[in-house]
Scaffold this motif. Structure first.
Motif, PDB file in Angstrom:
ATOM      1  N   LEU A  11       0.815  -1.220   0.000  1.00 44.57           N
ATOM      2  CA  LEU A  11       0.000   0.000   0.000  1.00 44.57           C
ATOM      3  C   LEU A  11       0.847   1.267   0.000  1.00 44.57           C
ATOM      4  CD1 LEU A  11      -2.980  -1.012   2.323  1.00 44.57           C
ATOM      5  CD2 LEU A  11      -2.825  -1.025  -0.178  1.00 44.57           C
ATOM      6  N   ASN A  12       1.989   1.237   0.679  1.00 44.42           N
ATOM      7  CA  ASN A  12       2.855   2.418   0.654  1.00 44.42           C
ATOM      8  C   ASN A  12       3.383   2.674  -0.758  1.00 44.42           C
ATOM      9  OD1 ASN A  12       2.594   3.137   3.325  1.00 44.42           O
ATOM     10  ND2 ASN A  12       4.352   1.936   4.003  1.00 44.42           N
ATOM     11  N   LYS A  15       0.529   4.091  -2.772  1.00 45.52           N
ATOM     12  CA  LYS A  15       0.319   5.498  -2.412  1.00 45.52           C
ATOM     13  C   LYS A  15       1.370   6.387  -3.082  1.00 45.52           C
ATOM     14  CE  LYS A  15      -0.219   8.440   1.692  1.00 45.52           C
ATOM     15  NZ  LYS A  15      -0.157   8.467   3.181  1.00 45.52           N
ATOM     16  N   ALA A  16       2.612   5.913  -3.124  1.00 50.82           N
ATOM     17  CA  ALA A  16       3.680   6.670  -3.769  1.00 50.82           C
ATOM     18  C   ALA A  16       3.411   6.818  -5.264  1.00 50.82           C
ATOM     19  CB  ALA A  16       5.027   5.983  -3.526  1.00 50.82           C
ATOM     20  N   PHE A  17       3.004   5.721  -5.912  1.00 53.97           N
ATOM     21  CA  PHE A  17       2.705   5.787  -7.348  1.00 53.97           C
ATOM     22  C   PHE A  17       1.559   6.760  -7.628  1.00 53.97           C
ATOM     23  CE2 PHE A  17      -0.146   4.140 -10.712  1.00 53.97           C
ATOM     24  CZ  PHE A  17       0.637   4.482 -11.798  1.00 53.97           C
ATOM     25  N   ASP A  18       0.513   6.715  -6.806  1.00 48.64           N
ATOM     26  CA  ASP A  18      -0.623   7.622  -6.994  1.00 48.64           C
ATOM     27  C   ASP A  18      -0.184   9.077  -6.850  1.00 48.64           C
ATOM     28  OD1 ASP A  18      -3.586   8.139  -7.169  1.00 48.64           O
ATOM     29  OD2 ASP A  18      -3.199   8.974  -5.179  1.00 48.64           O
ATOM     30  N   ALA A  19       0.723   9.357  -5.893  1.00 48.32           N
ATOM     31  CA  ALA A  19       1.205  10.726  -5.705  1.00 48.32           C
ATOM     32  C   ALA A  19       1.996  11.188  -6.921  1.00 48.32           C
ATOM     33  CB  ALA A  19       2.069  10.805  -4.448  1.00 48.32           C
ATOM     34  N   VAL A  20       2.839  10.314  -7.483  1.00 49.31           N
ATOM     35  CA  VAL A  20       3.608  10.674  -8.671  1.00 49.31           C
ATOM     36  C   VAL A  20       2.671  10.933  -9.843  1.00 49.31           C
ATOM     37  CG1 VAL A  20       5.292   9.859 -10.361  1.00 49.31           C
ATOM     38  CG2 VAL A  20       5.665   9.424  -7.928  1.00 49.31           C
ATOM     39  N   ALA A  21       1.660  10.086  -9.998  1.00 54.38           N
ATOM     40  CA  ALA A  21       0.710  10.256 -11.100  1.00 54.38           C
ATOM     41  C   ALA A  21      -0.070  11.559 -10.961  1.00 54.38           C
ATOM     42  CB  ALA A  21      -0.238   9.060 -11.151  1.00 54.38           C
ATOM     43  N   ARG A  22      -0.439  11.925  -9.727  1.00 59.23           N
ATOM     44  CA  ARG A  22      -1.207  13.161  -9.499  1.00 59.23           C
ATOM     45  C   ARG A  22      -0.363  14.404  -9.727  1.00 59.23           C
ATOM     46  NH1 ARG A  22      -6.134  12.504  -6.280  1.00 59.23           N
ATOM     47  NH2 ARG A  22      -6.420  10.310  -5.722  1.00 59.23           N
ATOM     48  N   HIS A  23       0.885  14.364  -9.237  1.00 60.94           N
ATOM     49  CA  HIS A  23       1.729  15.562  -9.269  1.00 60.94           C
ATOM     50  C   HIS A  23       2.581  15.650 -10.530  1.00 60.94           C
ATOM     51  CE1 HIS A  23       0.825  16.931  -5.171  1.00 60.94           C
ATOM     52  NE2 HIS A  23       0.833  15.657  -4.821  1.00 60.94           N
ATOM     53  N   GLY A  24       2.745  14.525 -11.245  1.00 62.76           N
ATOM     54  CA  GLY A  24       3.531  14.543 -12.474  1.00 62.76           C
ATOM     55  C   GLY A  24       4.997  14.787 -12.258  1.00 62.76           C
ATOM     56  N   VAL A  44       8.059   3.121  -5.856  1.00 64.90           N
ATOM     57  CA  VAL A  44       7.458   2.919  -7.176  1.00 64.90           C
ATOM     58  C   VAL A  44       8.062   1.678  -7.852  1.00 64.90           C
ATOM     59  CG1 VAL A  44       7.133   3.908  -9.474  1.00 64.90           C
ATOM     60  CG2 VAL A  44       6.888   5.358  -7.452  1.00 64.90           C
ATOM     61  N   ARG A  45       9.372   1.500  -7.737  1.00 69.59           N
ATOM     62  CA  ARG A  45      10.011   0.323  -8.340  1.00 69.59           C
ATOM     63  C   ARG A  45       9.495  -0.969  -7.694  1.00 69.59           C
ATOM     64  NH1 ARG A  45      13.730   1.300 -11.984  1.00 69.59           N
ATOM     65  NH2 ARG A  45      14.848   3.297 -12.012  1.00 69.59           N
ATOM     66  N   LYS A  46       9.244  -0.920  -6.392  1.00 67.61           N
ATOM     67  CA  LYS A  46       8.706  -2.090  -5.709  1.00 67.61           C
ATOM     68  C   LYS A  46       7.329  -2.452  -6.251  1.00 67.61           C
ATOM     69  CE  LYS A  46       7.925  -3.891  -1.034  1.00 67.61           C
ATOM     70  NZ  LYS A  46       7.987  -3.577   0.425  1.00 67.61           N
ATOM     71  N   LEU A  47       6.515  -1.419  -6.533  1.00 63.96           N
ATOM     72  CA  LEU A  47       5.195  -1.663  -7.099  1.00 63.96           C
ATOM     73  C   LEU A  47       5.312  -2.241  -8.513  1.00 63.96           C
ATOM     74  CD1 LEU A  47       2.103  -1.394  -6.887  1.00 63.96           C
ATOM     75  CD2 LEU A  47       2.339   0.937  -7.799  1.00 63.96           C
TER      76      LEU A  47
END
Length: 330
Positions: A11-12, A15-24, A44-47
């Motif tokens: 989940l962490n 959450k990190a991937f979603d933040a990168v996608a939102r903020h670009g 992100v790499r872990k995801l």
């Protein structure tokens, strides 16, 4: 269909991937989550390892979402939005209960009343219960959500945040001020004292005189004991009707100084020995209303016009050079 728990990615990392996608941006996303860019990249790499595809296209100057990344972001973003909305709804339900505030009497002024009114405007329907007391609040015992206290800022059962440090100076009526041309003249007029003591055990008279003129003069000023009053607001009223001088904080005396009912004969305002602190329970999560009120107070504290104390000092004395006693040079 299996009745076990659904299989979820870390989940962490999600959450990190979603933040990168939102903020670009990796840097902006890491700032939003308050983690380092390197930690963000690892999440992100872990995801990506978990889902088995590249979600980000990386180059020397920027990152973009891959086709799989765009699809995955569009799918998971609503889930985070639902979680945020559910949490906000749960926290808002708390606010059906009155917000219980305890504040020191010296802040029972138009500024504080305005902030409470602004909170009610931002949170329609909220009920506010506010009492004014200098007594130390005990969050483990008292049913209080938020408090403002004047002191050193160390409270065992509370999280404390400094709001502002007031100014203090000798204050009296214009009539009495005619008798005070230098600091030596303070010893010739009746002086009202408060019960307040510094951490070293000194009176506020000693504290002020020591900062402005040194310990010798501080001992002289502090030697003769006059009336001792506990209530700062009553001290102001006593000054207006009597022939006395007292060390007063600017916040309490502000209105009477601006109206010319009181003046600072020497114009020497200094930082008060303590500050006003915002207190919340250490062992209870702060309510939404508490957080919003804290933000209002911090954003509008400048409207107390603490900085204008220097302008008040200049206009309330005749001839600024007269305030420099021989003690100032020692």
């Amino acid at each position: 269909m299996s009745g076990g728990a659904p299989k979820l990615p870390p989940l962490n990392s999600l959450k990190a991937f979603d933040a990168v996608a939102r903020h670009g941006s990796m840097s902006r996303a890491s700032a939003a989550l308050n983690i380092t860019p390197s930690s963000m990249a690892r999440h992100v790499r872990k995801l990506e390892e978990y889902v088995g595809v590249n979600l980000l296209a990386r180059n020397a100057n920027s990152i973009t979402l891959t086709g799989e990344g765009k699809y995955y972001s569009a799918a998971v973003r609503p889930a985070f939005d639902i979680l945020a909305a559910a949490t906000d709804s749960l926290l808002t339900q708390e606010d059906d209960e009155p917000l219980r505030i305890s504040c020191v009497p010296t802040l029972g002024n138009p500024w504080f009343a305005t902030q409470l009114a602004a909170l009610q405007e931002r949170m329609p329907g909220i009920s506010i219960q506010c009492d004014f007391s200098p007594v130390p609040v005990n969050f483990d015992r008292d049913h209080v959500d938020f408090a403002i206290r004047y002191g050193p800022g160390s409270y065992p059962d509370a999280d404390s945040e400094l709001l502002f440090v007031d100014k203090v100076a000798p204050v009296c009526t214009p009539l009495v001020a005619r008798l005070i041309r230098t600091a030596d003249d303070l010893t010739k007029v009746a002086r009202i004292s408060s019960q307040e003591r510094t951490t070293e055990g000194h009176s506020v008279w000693y504290y002020w005189a020591n900062v402005c003129y040194g310990p010798k003069f501080a001992q002289v000023v502090d030697a003769a004991k006059g009336p001792v009053l506990k209530c700062a607001r009553f001290m102001i009223e006593a000054l207006k009707v009597g022939e006395n001088v007292a060390i007063v904080d600017y916040t309490t005396a502000r209105m009477d100084l601006q109206r010319g009912l009181l003046v600072t004969p020497l114009g020497q305002w200094i930082d008060a020995p303590y500050g006003y602190h915002l207190l919340t329970p250490k062992r209870r999560a702060p309510r939404v209303a508490t957080k919003r009120l804290k933000a209002l107070l911090k954003n509008t504290v400048e409207s107390l016009a603490i900085a204008s104390v220097h302008r008040t000092a200049k206009t309330s004395t005749e001839g600024g050079s007269r305030q420099r006693s021989v003690h100032k040079l020692k």
